[in-house]
Design a protein around this motif. Structure first.
Motif, PDB file in Angstrom:
ATOM      1  N   THR A  12      -9.121 -21.096  -9.126  1.00  0.00           N
ATOM      2  CA  THR A  12      -9.299 -22.304  -9.926  1.00  0.00           C
ATOM      3  C   THR A  12      -8.208 -23.308  -9.578  1.00  0.00           C
ATOM      4  O   THR A  12      -7.038 -22.949  -9.448  1.00  0.00           O
ATOM      5  CB  THR A  12      -9.213 -21.971 -11.428  1.00  0.00           C
ATOM      6  OG1 THR A  12     -10.164 -20.970 -11.735  1.00  0.00           O
ATOM      7  CG2 THR A  12      -9.447 -23.209 -12.281  1.00  0.00           C
ATOM      8  N   GLN A  14      -6.147 -26.894 -10.476  1.00  0.00           N
ATOM      9  CA  GLN A  14      -5.768 -27.819 -11.536  1.00  0.00           C
ATOM     10  C   GLN A  14      -4.909 -28.896 -10.902  1.00  0.00           C
ATOM     11  O   GLN A  14      -3.893 -28.602 -10.274  1.00  0.00           O
ATOM     12  CB  GLN A  14      -4.991 -27.105 -12.640  1.00  0.00           C
ATOM     13  CG  GLN A  14      -4.581 -28.019 -13.770  1.00  0.00           C
ATOM     14  CD  GLN A  14      -3.917 -27.271 -14.912  1.00  0.00           C
ATOM     15  OE1 GLN A  14      -3.942 -26.049 -14.994  1.00  0.00           O
ATOM     16  NE2 GLN A  14      -3.301 -28.025 -15.818  1.00  0.00           N
ATOM     17  N   ASN A  31       1.864 -30.534 -17.636  1.00  0.00           N
ATOM     18  CA  ASN A  31       0.411 -30.398 -17.652  1.00  0.00           C
ATOM     19  C   ASN A  31      -0.046 -28.993 -18.044  1.00  0.00           C
ATOM     20  O   ASN A  31      -1.206 -28.647 -17.849  1.00  0.00           O
ATOM     21  CB  ASN A  31      -0.155 -30.795 -16.292  1.00  0.00           C
ATOM     22  CG  ASN A  31      -0.061 -32.281 -16.070  1.00  0.00           C
ATOM     23  OD1 ASN A  31      -0.896 -33.045 -16.527  1.00  0.00           O
ATOM     24  ND2 ASN A  31       0.994 -32.712 -15.389  1.00  0.00           N
ATOM     25  N   VAL A  33       0.349 -26.002 -16.851  1.00  0.00           N
ATOM     26  CA  VAL A  33      -0.242 -25.186 -15.801  1.00  0.00           C
ATOM     27  C   VAL A  33       0.132 -23.727 -16.044  1.00  0.00           C
ATOM     28  O   VAL A  33       1.320 -23.386 -16.073  1.00  0.00           O
ATOM     29  CB  VAL A  33       0.243 -25.644 -14.402  1.00  0.00           C
ATOM     30  CG1 VAL A  33      -0.268 -24.700 -13.322  1.00  0.00           C
ATOM     31  CG2 VAL A  33      -0.200 -27.078 -14.134  1.00  0.00           C
TER      32      VAL A  33
END
Length: 107
Positions: A12, A14, A31, A33
């Protein structure tokens, strides 16, 4: 505004925008993460922001410092030539789009 692409262990992606002069670690924490813990807040004393820099970006980064090399010995996953502590990667326009992979042991 530089953009960082974080690739999680499951593939995935980001993306996160950051200001010039910010570190990849700061972009990750701002953010939320997953996998970038950054316990020391970027003081080069914990190795919880270990990433593997995508091969195409390795040549764009300055060499690791002696202190970073030493801290990489304490990461949760075996370091490689692509290993960096993302608190030590300062972003600017030349790194716009940099891709970093989060180690599977830092989910």
């Amino acid at each position: 505004m530089p953009r960082v692409v974080f690739v999680r262990p499951d593939g995935t992606k980001q993306e996160a925008d950051a200001s010039d002069g910010a570190s990849v670690m700061q972009a990750a924490t701002a953010n939320l993460v997953p996998g970038i813990v950054a316990e020391c807040g970027g003081e080069l004393s914990c190795a919880t922001c270990h990433v593997f820099v995508d091969e195409q970006w390795l040549g764009a980064l300055p060499a690791r410092s002696e202190d970073e090399e030493e801290m990489l010995e304490a990461t949760s996953e075996e370091p490689t030539d692509a290993s960096r502590l993302c608190c030590q990667i300062t972003l600017d326009a030349s790194l716009d789009g940099i891709v970093v992979h989060i180690p599977k042991t830092q989910k």
